[in-house]
Write a protein that holds these residues in place. Structure first.
Motif: not given
Length: 381
Positions: A213-217
């Motif tokens: 699934x998409x994540x973020x940083x």
């Protein structure tokens, strides 16, 4: 016979210092609080414990080590950064397990201990730091999994070797003084990045029983010329199947995407920024040789043009990388990224780039982007 008991213990020196210093912005309040702490060495351990509590509260509000260090470095001084680093390390054993990106931020913390000063100066610096930590607002959480999930968890060795090769190529592109060599190295790095990203996407669709699934940083976008830098990061993110949202007050952008793509966005943005600075320095030297002084508008226009041109050429290159059979896979991932972005940031605004008025800077920046960017390459299958 009767007696009277106090309903609560009298506040200690730390509480009294906080009452004076943390909830007011005046120097007088800060001096009063620092004097109370300086006069009571026995309060040192309690003061340090409270600092760890402020750090833990920042983590609960969505902040990460690099975010807080970036803000403290901008708003305060080096001594405050060192104090913060010591608090973060002291709090680390009490934190829950974190992911590799968080751990890398811990590794990047300043290692030097705070300088020894008199008690009053030390207490003043601590209270200034705590003031800032106390007032940190909540941020959108970008927590990563503590262990790799999805297809990347099945082949960590392959991932490591690929990213190592990409980093090495970009490092050489940054170091060379020959534009043609930098272009060739960047082109090869881009080809590896594209293969890495698409391989991850295909593996995700073919692997049963995994969750991807998409994540973020968050990536720092710091002054000066932060608008142009944010535009550059947005261009790099978009070309690599990610989305970026700029937070100007706190000097970072949040990039949303799948983990493999987030990694290459960080690598490419950092490399292009280094190459842009090198090219801008050379362009300014040529301008000065022609009798022109350095100007802020030249640098702003240079970086704005660089970001604009990089975005254009990355988009053009991206269109040659995808074959028709890959479109459904990438479209599905794009929907997932957009959904994650909308949930994290239900309201966003568009910012118009300001201060672009120097024609020479724009021309030089566009040419530098042409040199930094890769040549077209065959579609990836």
């Amino acid at each position: 016979m009767s007696s009277t008991n106090s309903s609560s213990a009298a506040p200690g020196p730390v509480d009294r210092a906080f009452e004076h210093a943390l909830y007011a912005d005046t120097d007088t309040a800060l001096d009063t609080g620092a004097s109370l702490l300086a006069a009571d060495p026995a309060s040192d351990s309690e003061l340090a414990k409270r600092g760890q509590e402020f750090v833990a509260a920042a983590w609960r509000r969505g902040w990460q080590p690099a975010d807080v260090v970036r803000l403290v470095r901008r708003e305060l001084e080096d001594v405050h950064v060192r104090l913060l680093s010591a608090l973060i390390h002291a709090q680390q054993p009490y934190d829950r397990p974190r992911g590799p990106r968080w751990n890398a931020q811990l590794d990047d913390l300043p290692a030097e201990a705070p300088p020894r000063t008199d008690r009053f100066s030390h207490a003043s610096a601590v209270l200034e730091l705590y003031r800032l930590l106390l007032r940190l607002p909540a941020l959108e959480p970008v927590d990563e999994p503590t262990e790799p999930t999805g297809p990347t968890a099945r082949r960590p060795g392959s991932e490591s070797r690929m990213l190592t090769r990409i980093r090495a190529l970009l490092a050489k592109a940054e170091a060379t003084g020959f534009p043609e060599e930098a272009e060739a190295l960047s082109a090869k790095a881009q080809e590896l990045m594209a293969r890495y990203s698409i391989d991850e996407a295909l593996l995700s669709t073919r692997t049963q029983g995994t969750k991807d699934a998409p994540g973020a940083c968050r990536i720092g976008v710091e002054p000066p010329y932060e608008q142009a830098k944010a535009v550059l990061l947005d261009a790099v993110a978009t070309a690599n199947h990610c989305r970026a949202v700029w937070n100007e007050p706190f000097a970072f952008s949040t990039v949303v995407g799948f983990e493999a793509d987030l990694e290459v966005v960080e690598l490419l943005y950092t490399s292009l920024l280094v190459q842009a600075r090198t090219a801008m320095t050379k362009a300014e030297a040529a301008q000065r040789a022609g009798g022109r002084k350095r100007t802020k508008t030249f640098r702003q226009s240079f970086l704005a043009a660089y970001a604009h041109r990089i975005g254009t050429r990355l988009t053009e290159a991206a269109q040659t990388q995808v074959t028709p059979d890959l479109l459904p896979v990438l479209a599905t991932r794009e929907v997932a990224v957009t959904d994650r972005l909308d949930r994290m940031f239900p309201e966003t605004t568009t910012t118009r780039l300001r201060g672009v008025s120097d024609e020479a800077g724009w021309v030089e920046g566009s040419q530098a982007a042409d040199r930094a960017q890769m040549a077209p390459r065959r579609p990836l299958r």
